[in-house]
Motif scaffolding. Structure first.
Motif, PDB file in Angstrom:
ATOM      1  N   ALA A 383       0.818  -1.218   0.000  1.00  0.00           N
ATOM      2  CA  ALA A 383       0.000   0.000   0.000  1.00  0.00           C
ATOM      3  C   ALA A 383       0.847   1.261   0.000  1.00  0.00           C
ATOM      4  O   ALA A 383       0.453   2.291  -0.562  1.00  0.00           O
ATOM      5  N   VAL A 399      -6.092  -0.095  -1.452  1.00  0.00           N
ATOM      6  CA  VAL A 399      -5.986  -1.516  -1.078  1.00  0.00           C
ATOM      7  C   VAL A 399      -7.142  -1.999  -0.211  1.00  0.00           C
ATOM      8  O   VAL A 399      -7.223  -3.194   0.095  1.00  0.00           O
ATOM      9  N   LYS A 488      -5.257  -8.364  -5.025  1.00  0.00           N
ATOM     10  CA  LYS A 488      -3.803  -8.246  -5.144  1.00  0.00           C
ATOM     11  C   LYS A 488      -3.094  -9.352  -4.367  1.00  0.00           C
ATOM     12  O   LYS A 488      -3.558  -9.787  -3.323  1.00  0.00           O
TER      13      LYS A 488
END
Length: 570
Positions: A383, A399, A488
């Protein structure tokens, strides 16, 4: 038409040898075309990935119904060639619903697919993940020719074999108790109940002997045990005692629960309502007791509070205390380094840990959810795009969605704290959102999240959702290799191929007899009574696997209201 007519006249006037030559030429061309077509089909079939599915329960059938088989060569191995709507098994035990009304042939379900699915009626004897093979044993043991073992190769294996009854090693349970996992179990219980009454009215028996034969014991206060107790009570009160009036006062139903409450997976209000309902109905609920052993005449239980062991004579016992691991699953767990577990451990994508091409769904598996605290540094690093050592609101926003999707316990934790977003956790001493947070503050804010991690219950609802989810992953597997849709990868970068499985709870029902039921629905809504019973009817009718079973179940409920339940021993 002129050309065709000319050819026809020429053919009829030509010598026999010429006719044969012409036919041979034309048919040869057809054979070549047919051969080419078959060759193309065979090549296309060889290109398809082989998918072997073990089991035709809730998870297996949901997978098969939603799978696009145009890209796969699918083979199914199951000891039954039908799917059973298991939530209605307690109704089958007392004739409220007939057994054939809740089953549908697997071949009827799969024939609607655009392709061919092969079904083998056999048990899976062994899974060999190292060689991508499964060894199967046909169920026709009385036929030497049809009972020979065979092996199947696979590119992908989907394990949906369910679980077996858990006896906890209690002596005498396997030999003297009934279980309620399959349709055959329900039919045996139905015959057993009628047998108890037929034996009790025979001449020459003492009153004590009659009481013993009419003492029905249910071990386990979960949904299955409670529903069977309710069905049995209604069956006896509404139908059986009318044809066996001489023993009406001798019947007794006892429910044994090791915990402090029945239906402990439900809201406390439902547990309390069920206990009070059973008290009014005369069903004896014994809580805080552990079964020590079972014989053909009595059951020994230990009172936890005092340590005293008492013996209860019985006529019929239903054992419903949870599920255990099937031998084939235990063997696979030993092979992949998961020995000692109660179920196969999978990741959030239902992939068996230690096997890249093996998936497990339903009661035989358990998702080993990843802890967020184990990845907290990687999350923060991913992040912190400017490497400043702190996260700004904009960096955190990038994020947040990935964190919630990758770690479902985050959302559960926020709900428990009545918060809407992770940002609500990152506040200062006055409760105002922080503009920037460092790694320590970030870790402190999320330190309690993993406490919300829970194993999913072994229910039909979970299994069906897992099977459907996995089918959708298979349908878009090739596309997602190039265009991943998952969150992610905080450790390695990039994105996961798919979004992880997320269970959506749509509520649960507990039929309590007397046309009353209790329901726990999303939004903390609890309902109980006759209106809830009609809601239960509508939901269970709509969830049937086909229009045929839907019509049969509704007609069985109607028949029961008009004519009562059938008490014939068949």
């Amino acid at each position: 038409m002129t050309i065709l007519s000319s050819l026809g006249r020429a053919y009829r006037s030509a010598p026999l040898a010429s006719k044969l030559l012409l036919l041979g030429t034309l048919s040869g061309g057809s054979l070549v075309a047919y051969s080419d077509s078959n060759k193309k089909e065979e090549e296309q079939k060889q290109k398809k990935k082989k998918v072997v599915v073990l089991g035709t329960g809730w998870a297996g059938i949901s997978f098969l119904k939603d799978l696009d088989i145009s890209s796969y060569d699918v083979q199914v191995v199951s000891p039954q060639n039908y799917f059973a709507f298991t939530p209605l098994l307690p109704s089958v035990t007392c004739g409220t619903v007939e057994a054939r009304s809740i089953v549908e042939s697997v071949r009827n379900i799969t024939k609607k697919k655009n392709g061919e699915i092969e079904l083998w009626e056999a048990d899976c004897a062994k899974i060999d993940p190292a060689n991508n093979k499964v060894r199967c044993q046909p169920v026709f043991k009385d036929d030497p020719e049809a009972s020979q073992e065979f092996s199947l190769d696979y590119d992908y294996l989907v394990i949906a074999v369910g679980a077996q009854v858990n006896t906890f090693g209690t002596p005498g349970v396997l030999e003297n108790c009934h279980f309620l996992k399959e349709v055959e179990d329900a039919q045996r219980i139905r015959r057993g109940v009628i047998d108890c009454f037929e034996k009790a009215i025979l001449p020459g028996l003492t009153e004590e002997q009659r009481r013993t034969k009419l003492h029905f014991v249910i071990v386990g206060g979960g949904p299955t045990g409670v529903e069977f107790a309710a069905e049995l009570h209604d069956f006896i009160e509404e139908d059986i005692t009318k044809i066996y009036p001489s023993v009406k006062e001798l019947v007794k139903i006892t429910l044994i629960q090791s915990g402090d409450h029945i239906l402990n997976s439900f809201d406390e209000r439902i547990s309390s309502f069920a206990e009070q309902k059973f008290l009014r109905d005369g069903i004896d609920v014994l809580m805080g007791m552990r079964v020590m052993s079972v014989s053909d005449k009595d059951i020994s239980v230990k009172i936890k509070s005092s340590g005293e062991v008492v013996s209860l004579p019985h006529g019929l016992i239903l054992w419903s205390t949870g599920v255990g691991t099937r031998p084939v699953i235990s063997d696979l767990m030993e092979q992949v380094g998961q020995g000692g577990r109660r179920a196969l451990a999978t990741n959030e994508w239902l992939q068996v840990k230690g096997c890249e091409n093996v998936y497990a769904v339903g009661d035989c598996a358990s998702i080993a959810q990843r802890k967020i605290m184990g990845d907290i540094e990687n999350i923060f690093k991913a992040a912190d795009v400017d490497n400043s050592g702190t996260l700004t609101e904009e960096e955190l926003q990038e994020v947040v969605d990935d964190i919630v999707v990758r770690y479902p316990q985050v959302e559960l934790y926020l709900k428990s704290k009545h918060m809407r977003s992770i940002r609500d956790l990152l506040t200062d001493s006055e409760g105002d959102p922080k503009k920037e947070v460092d790694i320590k503050a970030f870790e402190s804010a999320l330190s309690g999240v993993d406490s919300q991690m829970k194993s999913l219950p072994a229910t039909a609802q979970v299994a069906a959702q897992q099977g459907s989810y996995l089918a959708k992953c298979f349908n878009k597997m090739e596309h997602c290799k190039e265009h991943p849709e998952g969150p992610k990868r905080f450790r390695t970068g990039g994105h996961h191929q798919f979004r992880p499985f997320q269970y959506k709870h749509f509520g649960q029902f507990a039929p309590l007899g007397g046309d009353q039921a209790a329901a726990e629905l999303p939004g903390d809504w609890v309902s109980a009574g006759r209106s809830t019973q009609w809601l239960w009817y509508s939901v269970y009718a709509s969830k049937q696997v086909s229009w045929r079973t839907r019509a049969l179940v509704v007609s069985d409920w109607t028949r029961r209201y008009i004519f009562g339940r059938d008490s014939s021993r068949i």
